[in-house]
Write an enzyme that holds these catalytic residues in place. Sequence first.
Site, short mmCIF file in Angstrom:
data_model
loop_
_atom_site.label_atom_id
_atom_site.label_comp_id
_atom_site.label_asym_id
_atom_site.label_seq_id
_atom_site.Cartn_x
_atom_site.Cartn_y
_atom_site.Cartn_z
N LYS A 277 2.27 -20.12 -14.51
CA LYS A 277 3.43 -21.45 -14.14
C LYS A 277 3.41 -21.06 -15.90
O LYS A 277 2.71 -20.69 -16.71
CB LYS A 277 3.59 -23.07 -14.19
CG LYS A 277 2.72 -23.61 -14.70
CD LYS A 277 2.26 -25.37 -14.89
CE LYS A 277 1.40 -25.48 -15.31
NZ LYS A 277 0.74 -27.45 -15.09
N ARG B 90 1.22 -40.31 -13.42
CA ARG B 90 2.53 -39.09 -13.86
C ARG B 90 3.54 -38.79 -12.55
O ARG B 90 4.58 -39.19 -12.39
CB ARG B 90 2.28 -38.54 -14.12
CG ARG B 90 2.91 -37.19 -14.54
CD ARG B 90 2.38 -36.20 -15.23
NE ARG B 90 2.30 -35.06 -14.25
CZ ARG B 90 1.34 -33.54 -14.64
NH1 ARG B 90 1.41 -33.38 -16.39
NH2 ARG B 90 0.44 -32.94 -13.51
N TYR C 3 2.66 -22.04 -50.28
CA TYR C 3 3.80 -23.63 -50.02
C TYR C 3 2.89 -24.62 -50.31
O TYR C 3 2.13 -24.98 -49.62
CB TYR C 3 3.95 -23.60 -49.17
CG TYR C 3 5.61 -22.40 -48.22
CD1 TYR C 3 6.66 -21.98 -49.59
CD2 TYR C 3 5.44 -22.34 -47.75
CE1 TYR C 3 7.87 -21.25 -49.61
CE2 TYR C 3 6.78 -20.99 -47.70
CZ TYR C 3 7.59 -20.35 -48.88
OH TYR C 3 8.22 -19.71 -48.25
N MET D 9 5.98 -19.45 -42.24
CA MET D 9 6.76 -18.29 -40.90
C MET D 9 6.58 -17.31 -40.14
O MET D 9 6.46 -17.03 -39.41
CB MET D 9 8.49 -18.79 -41.66
CG MET D 9 9.44 -18.30 -39.73
SD MET D 9 10.96 -18.75 -40.34
CE MET D 9 11.16 -20.19 -41.10
#
Length: 353
Positions: free
Chosen positions: A33, A129, A250, A298
Amino acid sequence: MRPARALIDLDALRHNYHLARGRHGGRALAVVKANAYGHGAVQCARALAADADGFAVAFLEEALELRAAGIDQPILLLEGVFAAAELDEVVRHDLWIVVHHAEQLRIIDHARPALPLEVWLKMNSGMNRAGFLPHELRPAWQRLKDSGKVGGITLMTHFARADEPQVLATSEQLAAFDTATRELPGPRSLANSGAILGWPAAHRDWARPGILLYGADPMPDEPNGLRPVMTLESTVIAVREIPAGAPLGYGAHFHAERATRVGLVALGYADGYPRSVPNGTPVAVDDLRTRLIGCVSMDLLTIDLTDLPAAGLGSRVELWGANIPVNRIAQAAKTISYELLCNVKRVRFEYSG
């Protein structure tokens, strides 16, 4: 061409499947999956086609992709069907379905399938669940049998904490399942990856290996012999030196403790490497360990080359793989390996084996 790539070792995938089936015994559905946990569902299923007893996916569209690619082994839909119209496709493509709630029983009651359905009836043994509660399981089983629309019924459950061998939850779920199903006939399927490796009492007719197929060991404190299937790598595309005390990246989350040789690497969070990892997270440069420094950007990240004088422009950088376990990066990012592997994108996928 940008050097970021994911190398997929299909020999390692087959090795891990055989290890899982051997440890468990019986038969095993290879869980592919979510695009085979980010590794490529079609490529992985084709690599296992000669060996696997069958496959498991989340929903119909994932199964149809495999059938269109020529995969003819049994395929189980772990979430079952969402609407009555999907049953026609299930029959047409010879798929197996999980039934885990009352609406799916109602869909079968009102259906007119051309052939008997192969059903895996799921019990909620404590994960809470999906699945029928213990007192609901036998009536659900009887309803399927009485419908006249079902061939075989496999009984299944799913463990919430099988990767925590010191926790009693799995034993409690196992006892609840065995008590509720004691008088019901048919094969059983209990063991996910953690239970295959750590809970022999849960080994029954069918195993469902998932993350372990891809070499991310759910029990990394025990040597289980799994081989990593994905290596995420790129190269150093630039080198610079910064003086002691200089900030990097950053937010200036890193300040050099000494004069530092910095390697710039063509890979970032848009490619699937987690932005949340801290300074010091390990990377391997030409198979030698060093550390990530500065905030992951990024498209780029920065690493410390100070103690690797031979490394430089063009050096290979492994973000995870044989040298750097993906579990180690997941731990640094405060997540799990499943999420990291599924998020890899924008890089070239290259298959071998």
